[in-house]
Motif scaffolding. Structure first.
Motif, short mmCIF file in Angstrom:
data_model
loop_
_atom_site.label_atom_id
_atom_site.label_comp_id
_atom_site.label_asym_id
_atom_site.label_seq_id
_atom_site.Cartn_x
_atom_site.Cartn_y
_atom_site.Cartn_z
N ALA A 180 0.84 -1.21 0.00
CA ALA A 180 0.00 0.00 0.00
C ALA A 180 0.86 1.25 0.00
O ALA A 180 0.61 2.20 -0.76
CB ALA A 180 -0.93 -0.01 1.21
N LEU A 181 1.89 1.26 0.83
CA LEU A 181 2.76 2.42 0.93
C LEU A 181 3.49 2.67 -0.39
O LEU A 181 3.48 3.79 -0.92
CB LEU A 181 3.77 2.21 2.06
CG LEU A 181 4.80 3.32 2.28
CD1 LEU A 181 4.11 4.61 2.69
CD2 LEU A 181 5.82 2.90 3.34
N GLU A 182 4.11 1.65 -0.93
CA GLU A 182 4.90 1.82 -2.15
C GLU A 182 4.02 2.15 -3.35
O GLU A 182 4.35 3.04 -4.15
CB GLU A 182 5.71 0.55 -2.41
CG GLU A 182 6.70 0.69 -3.55
CD GLU A 182 7.74 -0.42 -3.55
OE1 GLU A 182 7.89 -1.07 -4.60
OE2 GLU A 182 8.39 -0.62 -2.50
N SER A 183 2.91 1.45 -3.48
CA SER A 183 2.00 1.69 -4.60
C SER A 183 1.46 3.12 -4.60
O SER A 183 1.50 3.82 -5.62
CB SER A 183 0.84 0.70 -4.55
OG SER A 183 -0.17 1.05 -5.46
N LEU A 184 0.97 3.57 -3.46
CA LEU A 184 0.30 4.86 -3.42
C LEU A 184 1.26 6.03 -3.38
O LEU A 184 0.92 7.13 -3.83
CB LEU A 184 -0.68 4.91 -2.26
CG LEU A 184 -1.86 3.93 -2.40
CD1 LEU A 184 -2.86 4.13 -1.28
CD2 LEU A 184 -2.54 4.07 -3.76
N LEU A 185 2.47 5.82 -2.85
CA LEU A 185 3.47 6.89 -2.95
C LEU A 185 3.86 7.13 -4.41
O LEU A 185 3.98 8.27 -4.87
CB LEU A 185 4.71 6.56 -2.13
CG LEU A 185 4.61 6.82 -0.63
CD1 LEU A 185 5.88 6.35 0.08
CD2 LEU A 185 4.36 8.29 -0.34
N ALA A 186 4.04 6.04 -5.15
CA ALA A 186 4.33 6.18 -6.58
C ALA A 186 3.13 6.80 -7.30
O ALA A 186 3.28 7.69 -8.15
CB ALA A 186 4.68 4.82 -7.19
N ALA A 187 1.93 6.36 -6.93
CA ALA A 187 0.72 6.91 -7.56
C ALA A 187 0.58 8.40 -7.28
O ALA A 187 0.14 9.17 -8.15
CB ALA A 187 -0.51 6.15 -7.06
N SER A 188 0.96 8.82 -6.06
CA SER A 188 0.85 10.24 -5.73
C SER A 188 1.81 11.09 -6.57
O SER A 188 1.50 12.21 -6.95
CB SER A 188 1.10 10.47 -4.24
OG SER A 188 2.47 10.33 -3.92
N THR A 210 -9.75 3.60 0.45
CA THR A 210 -9.11 4.83 0.92
C THR A 210 -8.81 4.74 2.41
O THR A 210 -7.69 4.99 2.85
CB THR A 210 -10.02 6.05 0.64
OG1 THR A 210 -10.23 6.16 -0.77
CG2 THR A 210 -9.37 7.33 1.15
N ALA A 211 -9.82 4.35 3.20
CA ALA A 211 -9.62 4.24 4.65
C ALA A 211 -8.65 3.12 4.99
O ALA A 211 -7.79 3.27 5.87
CB ALA A 211 -10.97 4.00 5.33
N LEU A 212 -8.77 1.99 4.28
CA LEU A 212 -7.92 0.84 4.58
C LEU A 212 -6.45 1.13 4.29
O LEU A 212 -5.58 0.84 5.12
CB LEU A 212 -8.39 -0.38 3.77
CG LEU A 212 -7.58 -1.67 3.94
CD1 LEU A 212 -7.60 -2.13 5.40
CD2 LEU A 212 -8.12 -2.77 3.03
N THR A 213 -6.18 1.70 3.13
CA THR A 213 -4.78 1.98 2.80
C THR A 213 -4.19 3.07 3.69
O THR A 213 -3.02 3.01 4.06
CB THR A 213 -4.63 2.36 1.32
OG1 THR A 213 -5.54 3.42 0.99
CG2 THR A 213 -4.91 1.16 0.42
N GLN A 214 -5.00 4.06 4.06
CA GLN A 214 -4.48 5.08 4.97
C GLN A 214 -4.14 4.46 6.32
O GLN A 214 -3.08 4.77 6.91
CB GLN A 214 -5.49 6.22 5.16
CG GLN A 214 -4.94 7.31 6.09
CD GLN A 214 -5.72 8.61 6.02
OE1 GLN A 214 -6.58 8.78 5.17
NE2 GLN A 214 -5.42 9.53 6.92
N TYR A 215 -5.00 3.57 6.81
CA TYR A 215 -4.73 2.88 8.07
C TYR A 215 -3.43 2.08 7.97
O TYR A 215 -2.58 2.13 8.87
CB TYR A 215 -5.89 1.97 8.43
CG TYR A 215 -5.62 1.05 9.61
CD1 TYR A 215 -5.66 1.54 10.91
CD2 TYR A 215 -5.30 -0.29 9.41
CE1 TYR A 215 -5.41 0.70 11.99
CE2 TYR A 215 -5.04 -1.13 10.47
CZ TYR A 215 -5.10 -0.63 11.76
OH TYR A 215 -4.83 -1.46 12.83
#
Length: 310
Positions: A180-188, A210-215
């Motif tokens: 989740a961290l790696e995927s969404l940091l790249a996505a951001s 959204t809530a799950l990945t933020q958690y």
């Protein structure tokens, strides 16, 4: 009255002590090598022992709640206080081989070893977090703790089996956090967080992604150091099965990297939305870890937003 000892007054030990006190236990001795932890225990009106052996000498039940890399050292630290035969409950996330090594030490010095595998995050349930128990003294421990409302399941008489469940599960859980961290940091960076989350919701429906990945990301920032140490123990477990721990080692590295972001949560980043949290991580961790040439040639999300608005 049951007397308790807690070796390691970190997050888990502190929760256990508080819950035991609330449930009526008034004889709780604590030992930690960190003076700050000892100060917290003292402020909580617990008995703080000068040595690990002293902490366990009067205990009926000893909880060993240290980090994965310190387990055998902690067990060796209490060995000379075990002659009266207390139940020693090892709740640490380590390989089955390490559990068996800890058991040999405890029982050689008169203690009764109980393997415990904690199967969920300790907050918010504290001492009532589900645990799998192993070893020939598991039933005795379950009986002693009945009045404290713990969620205990005897899994096996064999030391190491419960921890094998925990370690294999951790590949999944800590791996999902790292993904989740790696995927969404790249996505951001590419400004495609929402399309990625929408695609996940379409592929695997039923979750609030959204809530799950933020958690997941917040847990990684907060506990990355401890999770990385656990994943190194997981890597050892996987390797002992005959399989090269390619993913487990990579997960440990990403969790370790994320631990540098703990300060972001202290600054209030967890109170923001997912996009803002990712932006904070991008500024604080990602850009610092990029090579200088990449930093200068590849705009960050904030830079792209700024350029678009101007």
């Amino acid at each position: 009255m049951t007397a308790f000892s807690i070796i390691g007054y970190g997050e888990v030990g502190e929760h256990f002590a508080a819950d035991l006190s609330k449930s009526g236990a008034d004889a709780i001795a604590v030992f930690d090598i960190d003076s700050r932890a000892c100060e917290r225990a003292f402020r909580a009106h617990l008995k703080v022992a000068d040595t690990a052996s002293e902490a366990v000498m009067q205990a009926d039940v000893v909880f060993v709640c240290v980090t994965a890399g310190a387990v055998l050292q902690a067990i060796e630290g209490i060995q000379y206080g075990l002659a009266h035969g207390p139940l020693v409950v090892d709740i640490n996330s380590v390989s089955p081989d390490t559990k068996r090594g800890a058991c040999r030490i405890v029982e050689a010095f008169g203690g009764r070893y109980v393997e415990a595998a904690v199967m969920s995050s300790v907050p918010p349930k504290g001492i009532r977090t589900p645990m799998l128990l192993g070893g020939r003294h598991a039933a005795e421990f379950l009986s002693v703790m009945e009045r404290f409302g713990m969620d205990l399941t005897i899994f096996s008489q064999q030391i190491g089996a419960a921890s094998a469940v925990k370690m294999c599960r951790s590949v999944f859980i800590k791996g999902l956090e790292a993904i989740a961290l790696e995927s969404l940091l790249a996505a951001s960076h590419y400004d495609v967080v929402d399309p990625v989350l929408n695609s996940l919701a379409d592929t695997i429906p039923g979750a609030d992604w959204t809530a799950l990945t933020q958690y997941m990301i917040e847990r990684t920032l907060l506990h990355g150091k401890r999770r990385a140490e656990e994943m190194r123990a997981v890597s050892e477990t996987v390797r002992q099965s005959g399989l090269e721990p390619l993913l487990s080692e990579a997960i440990a590295k990403r969790q370790d990297w994320a631990s540098a972001g703990r300060r972001l949560l202290k600054k209030g980043a967890s109170k923001t939305d997912l996009q803002s949290l990712l932006l904070s991580i991008n500024h604080s961790l990602v850009r610092k870890s990029r090579p200088a040439a990449t930093r200068s040639s590849t705009p960050s999300l904030s830079e792209k937003t700024s350029r678009a608005s101007s």
